[in-house]
Design a protein around this motif. Structure first.
Motif, PDB file in Angstrom:
ATOM      1  N   THR A  50       0.968  -1.209   0.037  1.00 59.73           N
ATOM      2  CA  THR A  50       0.039   0.194  -0.103  1.00 59.73           C
ATOM      3  C   THR A  50       1.030   1.387  -0.091  1.00 59.73           C
ATOM      4  O   THR A  50       0.585   2.131  -0.526  1.00 59.73           O
ATOM      5  CB  THR A  50      -0.963  -0.082   1.174  1.00 59.73           C
ATOM      6  N   LEU A  51       1.984   1.368   0.787  1.00 57.92           N
ATOM      7  CA  LEU A  51       2.899   2.541   0.812  1.00 57.92           C
ATOM      8  C   LEU A  51       3.401   2.618  -0.400  1.00 57.92           C
ATOM      9  O   LEU A  51       3.491   3.914  -1.192  1.00 57.92           O
ATOM     10  CB  LEU A  51       3.907   1.980   1.995  1.00 57.92           C
ATOM     11  N   PHE A  52       4.045   1.686  -1.286  1.00 53.78           N
ATOM     12  CA  PHE A  52       4.380   1.860  -2.302  1.00 53.78           C
ATOM     13  C   PHE A  52       3.337   2.305  -3.569  1.00 53.78           C
ATOM     14  O   PHE A  52       3.679   3.078  -4.329  1.00 53.78           O
ATOM     15  CB  PHE A  52       5.096   0.577  -3.013  1.00 53.78           C
ATOM     16  N   GLU A  53       2.232   1.702  -3.294  1.00 59.06           N
ATOM     17  CA  GLU A  53       1.135   1.901  -4.511  1.00 59.06           C
ATOM     18  C   GLU A  53       0.752   3.658  -4.331  1.00 59.06           C
ATOM     19  O   GLU A  53       0.579   4.284  -5.324  1.00 59.06           O
ATOM     20  CB  GLU A  53       0.023   1.048  -4.179  1.00 59.06           C
ATOM     21  N   ILE A  54       0.761   3.929  -2.896  1.00 57.57           N
ATOM     22  CA  ILE A  54       0.192   5.456  -3.043  1.00 57.57           C
ATOM     23  C   ILE A  54       1.558   6.258  -3.370  1.00 57.57           C
ATOM     24  O   ILE A  54       1.663   7.536  -3.812  1.00 57.57           O
ATOM     25  CB  ILE A  54      -0.202   5.715  -1.553  1.00 57.57           C
ATOM     26  N   MET A  55       2.836   5.820  -3.421  1.00 56.73           N
ATOM     27  CA  MET A  55       3.993   6.633  -3.941  1.00 56.73           C
ATOM     28  C   MET A  55       3.773   6.563  -5.488  1.00 56.73           C
ATOM     29  O   MET A  55       3.999   7.621  -6.164  1.00 56.73           O
ATOM     30  CB  MET A  55       5.059   5.927  -3.263  1.00 56.73           C
ATOM     31  N   VAL A  56       3.552   5.457  -5.970  1.00 57.29           N
ATOM     32  CA  VAL A  56       3.525   5.385  -7.425  1.00 57.29           C
ATOM     33  C   VAL A  56       2.242   6.235  -7.832  1.00 57.29           C
ATOM     34  O   VAL A  56       2.355   6.983  -8.926  1.00 57.29           O
ATOM     35  CB  VAL A  56       3.235   3.871  -7.840  1.00 57.29           C
ATOM     36  N   LEU A  57       1.259   6.322  -7.065  1.00 60.29           N
ATOM     37  CA  LEU A  57      -0.057   7.271  -7.704  1.00 60.29           C
ATOM     38  C   LEU A  57       0.547   8.666  -7.450  1.00 60.29           C
ATOM     39  O   LEU A  57       0.232   9.487  -8.471  1.00 60.29           O
ATOM     40  CB  LEU A  57      -1.128   7.135  -6.715  1.00 60.29           C
ATOM     41  N   GLY A  58       1.289   8.902  -6.296  1.00 59.05           N
ATOM     42  CA  GLY A  58       1.776  10.239  -6.323  1.00 59.05           C
ATOM     43  C   GLY A  58       2.651  10.632  -7.449  1.00 59.05           C
ATOM     44  O   GLY A  58       2.557  11.901  -8.037  1.00 59.05           O
ATOM     45  N   ILE A  59       3.575   9.846  -7.869  1.00 56.74           N
ATOM     46  CA  ILE A  59       4.594  10.348  -8.826  1.00 56.74           C
ATOM     47  C   ILE A  59       4.031  10.101 -10.165  1.00 56.74           C
ATOM     48  O   ILE A  59       4.056  11.101 -10.832  1.00 56.74           O
ATOM     49  CB  ILE A  59       5.698   9.066  -9.047  1.00 56.74           C
ATOM     50  N   ALA A  60       2.801   9.653 -10.345  1.00 66.40           N
ATOM     51  CA  ALA A  60       2.008   9.422 -11.553  1.00 66.40           C
ATOM     52  C   ALA A  60       1.209  10.786 -11.887  1.00 66.40           C
ATOM     53  O   ALA A  60       1.228  11.389 -12.746  1.00 66.40           O
ATOM     54  CB  ALA A  60       0.999   8.409 -11.664  1.00 66.40           C
ATOM     55  N   SER A  61       0.510  11.220 -10.753  1.00 67.10           N
ATOM     56  CA  SER A  61      -0.112  12.477 -10.535  1.00 67.10           C
ATOM     57  C   SER A  61       0.929  13.622 -11.028  1.00 67.10           C
ATOM     58  O   SER A  61       0.407  14.682 -11.767  1.00 67.10           O
ATOM     59  CB  SER A  61      -0.780  12.693  -9.415  1.00 67.10           C
ATOM     60  N   LEU A  62       2.160  13.511 -10.510  1.00 67.88           N
ATOM     61  CA  LEU A  62       3.105  14.694 -10.784  1.00 67.88           C
ATOM     62  C   LEU A  62       3.546  14.571 -12.067  1.00 67.88           C
ATOM     63  O   LEU A  62       3.855  15.472 -12.750  1.00 67.88           O
ATOM     64  CB  LEU A  62       4.277  14.516  -9.800  1.00 67.88           C
TER      65      LEU A  62
END
Length: 954
Positions: A770-782
């Motif tokens: 979950t931690l890595f998933e929200i990191m990936v989501l954050g990077i994708a949005s940026l």
């Protein structure tokens, strides 16, 4: 305390943005307490280290993988910690007067510097090889940022990239070596590996592991032929050069070689490789140094030379591991003492000399030796510092550099009696090479001080009239170089407090600091080493006097160097070859990209199913199929089949949504409310995203007369469908293990305090995912933000022709309804949805819901508000920067995960308990809720950032 010591620089760096509220003072004043306090702390540990005591602490991180945050403070790591924090303090002080508070991006400078300091402390204090590697690579990243600080200069970018490519290459090799050591020993602990050292040389992986580890050390410490990155790194600001390239980063390789000596020193390959590479580097660097016209370039090659000297001493000192006789051990072990002593001396005189060069550049506007001279009268204090530092570097009395240089000669003379490979008289080459290199060292030391400060003044060639630097700028080099005097006259006191404990640690703890003590004196009689020193002075003086006539200044340091040409050529080959290879498959066709991906999926997964023994489809375990399931699947398949034949994108979206909602209904039938809620909200939000993306797409064309049925698409689609279906069927019948679902069902409440198994898995059992998933989501949005806001142009010509602002690549697609009923109803519905999302968030640990679902529900409410009243209204009413909200959510999740370290628990450990609260009575509280809060905020930030970005809002 050791974990806190490493954490302090990073925490201090995180506070640097807050320094904007202190505009009247230099940011350096706020930074200075961090390295100063750490230096005082490590000073306080000297008595324990001198007594032979080591401080060891560990915090479980990933114990199943053998990776823990294990830190050790012994004599060797303490010495480096003192250098890192002590010289770091002086560098911060020096930078305040060198750069000024209005210098370009000064706060970023200190952020990078503190990040580098924390990474270096992590390297020297880590006992776990994987943790050491993580910090090792972080030093490469931080040094890249520091070297490229003046990134508008092409040479700065070039030097930063070169340093990172070479050191990261070595770091990856070292990483492979560490894993080979793990395969041999079953542990990543350096201490435990050293305890098994006697049995390792017979292992087939021993030599490959040694070579790979040495590659990491040699690239980091700029050993030949990997030294080429160091001269280009001199494009960094002088405070960076004084810190990274005299006391810290370039010493990391020396630290690693010494730390791994107890593991590898018993093998002759280690002795010959380390010794010869060090001597070649010493000779090459000293010769190249006398050919430089740039003062920082001269110091760069002198640093390479001195690093080679210390490396050769570490190699020669490893010869002691071949003997059991105390006399023989003492004879060859002297080299290790010399290496430690010279490492200290080098940090002292080289750090001060870099600062001197910075002062000369600061006050004259140049570092070119051909434009300098006669500064002794104008800058007497600076000259005095340069004189002491240069004489110490040349190995002249009465400075401490003379003592360690004499010990260097002694070690090289003694090594003639060691013949691990039966080379006989060829061992005489080692002291000869050492002596010749020392002659060149004497020459470049004299060039540095007398060509700069002696001779006739050439003020007409300078950009400005030179004068003595301010007291603040002189304070750090004066204090640092004064240690060359102090250490020269109290070497044995220094030995008992720092050198002896460090030597004992390097020897693997087989000696106590008292047993490792070597008496250091100026006068030992008319020894061979003294005659070698006299010869160095005589021949070096002769070479210096004929320096101009020998025309050694006929080419620049960055000129036609063969190794640099080789590096540039290899880089061009890799770039051009990579570009050509990439152009073969990166054609711009999304269809082809998907075909590549799906074909690989079919080959990898399907091949595994076919060739793996014991796989069965397990159809006997299936439950009976009901009428409702058949009806939903038929509708879902019909909707999916209609998508390719839709006449408009709106119809395609509706068909896609219909298929998604059928999946939601299936989840409800199978009693999976969490999945159903998630699927339903995702489908709702996706419709809005699809509509917003319309403005970026060309018109959909359906020209039947030109339409060609693509059999490739059909075959690939069928192959993927069949493969995934077979995987799903095989998962029911071929697993030799008990289903893991039983473990989650049994342990969800007992171990994690939650009755909602799905949510407990997300925030506890599989919290890493979950931690890595929200990191990936954050990077994708940026990434979406960057692509749209910055504007993507394929060629400069297209960019020049474009007249549209980057932030508005296409005409805005309206996202606002004029329906009075919708706008009226939404006022109430939005409150209901948000209230329900909050309920889902707080109830999720024991009932359907959770942070992820609640976040999607909140985002859906905000989207409804935007559809009803327009995004401008949402932006005006809800003044939130969703990119910052994403960062806050990620920070909360990471801090909650790391908070378990405070209690000695592994990363991402959670706790729960029952508490009597006012009004509420008996209430269960779990730290997983804090982690879920981070997930909630991050997902809301990601979704809304994407929505606002695609819509064209800031």
């Amino acid at each position: 305390m050791l974990h806190i010591a490493i954490l302090i620089p990073f925490l201090w760096a995180a506070l640097i943005p807050l320094m904007r509220v202190l505009p009247r003072i230099h940011p350096g004043w706020a930074v200075l307490p961090a390295p100063g306090a750490l230096f005082i702390y490590f000073l306080s540990r000297i008595p324990q280290s001198a007594a032979g005591e080591s401080l060891f602490t560990t915090v479980p991180w990933m114990p199943d993988l053998g990776i823990d945050l294990s830190l050790v403070l012994d004599g060797w790591s303490l010495l480096f910690a003192l250098l890192i924090t002590g010289i770091g303090t002086l560098v911060v002080w020096y930078s305040m007067f060198y750069m000024g508070k209005n210098s370009e991006s000064i706060r970023q400078f200190y952020l990078y510097l503190l990040m580098f300091m924390g990474a270096m402390l992590g390297v020297v204090l880590s006992d776990n090889l994987m943790v050491l590697y993580a910090f090792w690579e972080l030093t490469s990243i931080a040094s890249f940022l520091l070297i490229a600080f003046w990134y508008r200069r092409e040479r700065s970018r070039y030097g930063a990239l070169k340093s990172m490519l070479i050191t990261v290459f070595g770091g990856l090799a070292m990483f492979a070596g560490f894993n080979l050591l793990y395969l041999m020993t079953g542990t990543y602990s350096i201490r435990e590996i050293a305890a098994q050292a006697a049995s390792l040389p017979e292992h087939s992986l021993f030599l490959p592991a040694m070579i790979l580890v040495l590659l990491g050390a040699f690239t980091k410490s700029a050993q030949f032929p990997f030294h080429i990155w160091l001269p280009d790194a001199m494009e960094a600001p002088t405070p960076v050069s004084a810190y990274l390239h005299s006391a810290t980063m370039v010493k990391a390789g020396l630290y690693l070689v010494a730390r791994m000596s107890p593991v590898f020193a018993g093998d002759s390959a280690w002795f010959w490789t380390v010794s010869l590479v060090g001597l070649v580097t010493l000779l090459y660097g000293s010769f190249k140094a006398i050919r430089q016209t740039d003062l920082k370039a001269l110091l760069a090659y002198s640093t390479i030379s001195q690093l080679g000297l210390i490396m050769s001493l570490l190699g020669v000192g490893s010869a002691a591991a071949f003997f059991d006789d105390p006399a023989q051990i003492a004879l060859f072990g002297l080299a290790t003492t010399a290496a430690v002593f010279h490492l200290i001396n080098h940090a002292v005189f080289k750090g001060s000399l870099f600062m001197v060069v910075g002062i000369v550049d600061h006050e004259t506007g140049t570092r070119d030796l051909r434009r300098l001279g006669g500064l002794i009268k104008l800058m007497p204090v600076t000259f005095a510092v340069a004189l002491i530092g240069s004489f110490s570097m040349a190995g002249l009395p009465p400075f401490s550099g003379f003592l360690s240089k004499e010990m260097f000669f002694t070690a090289m003379v003694n090594i003639r009696e060691f013949d691990a490979a039966n080379v006989g008289s060829w061992m005489l080459l080692l002291p000869i090479i050492a002596w010749i290199a020392s002659v060149f060292t004497f020459v470049y030391s004299m060039i540095l001080v007398f060509k700069t400060f002696g001779g006739k003044a050439m003020n007409n060639k300078l950009d400005k009239l030179p004068h003595e630097a301010s007291a603040g700028l002189l304070a750090s080099p004066v204090l640092l170089v004064s240690l060359a005097f102090v250490f020269a006259f109290i070497p044995n006191a220094l030995g008992r407090t720092l050198i002896d404990p460090a030597v004992a640690a390097v020897r693997g703890g087989v000696l106590s600091p008292a047993d490792a003590h070597v008496s250091i004196h100026f006068w030992h009689g008319w020894t061979t080493e003294l005659w070698m020193t006299i010869g160095v002075v005589l021949l070096g003086s002769a070479l210096y006097m004929t320096y101009g006539r020998l025309k050694m200044l006929d080419r620049e340091w960055s000129g036609r160097d063969t190794l640099n040409r080789l590096y540039n050529g290899l880089l061009n080959v890799l770039e051009n070859g990579g570009r050509r290879f990439t152009d073969l498959y990166m054609t711009g066709s999304v269809r082809l990209y998907l075909i590549y991906i799906f074909l690989f999926l079919i080959a990898a997964v399907g091949g595994t199913l076919i060739f793996s023994p014991g796989i069965s489809l397990g159809m006997e375990n299936y439950a009976p199929i009901t009428f409702y399931e058949v009806a939903l699947v038929v509708v879902m398949l019909g909707a999916a089949a209609a998508v390719p034949f839709a006449k408009s994108r709106v119809n395609a979206i509706l068909f896609t949504g219909a298929a998604g909602y059928m999946v939601t209904a299936l989840f409800l039938i199978f009693r999976a409310p969490d999945l159903a809620l998630t699927q339903m909200i995702v489908e709702t939000v996706s419709v809005i995203l699809f509509l917003l993306c319309f403005k970026f797409l060309p018109k959909l064309k359906r020209e039947k007369e030109k339409h060609v049925f693509k059999w490739t698409n059909l075959l690939v689609a069928a192959g993927v469908g069949i493969t995934v279906t077979l995987v799903a069927m095989a998962s029911m019948g071929s697993s030799p293990f008990e289903p893991i679902s039983n473990y989650f069902l049994n342990e969800s409440y007992e171990s994690a305090g939650g009755k909602n198994v799905v949510n407990v898995i997300l925030v506890d059992f599989r919290g890493f995912d979950t931690l890595f998933e929200i990191m990936v989501l954050g990077i994708a949005s940026l990434g979406i933000y960057g692509l749209i806001k910055l504007g993507v142009r394929t060629t400069p010509e297209q960019g020049a022709k474009s007249t549209k602002p980057a932030s508005q690549p296409h005409a805005s697609f309206p996202l606002r309804s004029n329906d009075v009923i919708l706008r009226t109803m939404s006022r109430v519905i939005v409150l209901i949805i948000i209230s329900f999302s909050l309920y889902l968030f707080f109830a999720g640990h024991n009932n359907p819901g959770g942070g992820f679902i609640a976040a999607l529900m909140t985002a859906a409410a905000l989207i409804l508000l935007a559809v009803s009243f327009g995004m401008d209204t949402v932006r005006r009413v809800i003044r939130i920067d969703y990119r910052i909200l994403t960062a806050i959510g990620l920070s909360i999740a990471i801090l909650t995960a790391a908070g378990s370290f405070v209690f000695g628990a592994p990363f991402l450990s959670h706790a729960f308990g029952h508490f009597e609260l006012p009004i509420l009575g008996d209430t269960e509280l779990a730290t997983a809720v804090l982690f879920d809060l981070g997930v909630y905020l991050a997902v809301v930030g990601v979704v809304m950032n994407i929505i606002f970005t695609i819509k064209g809002e800031d």
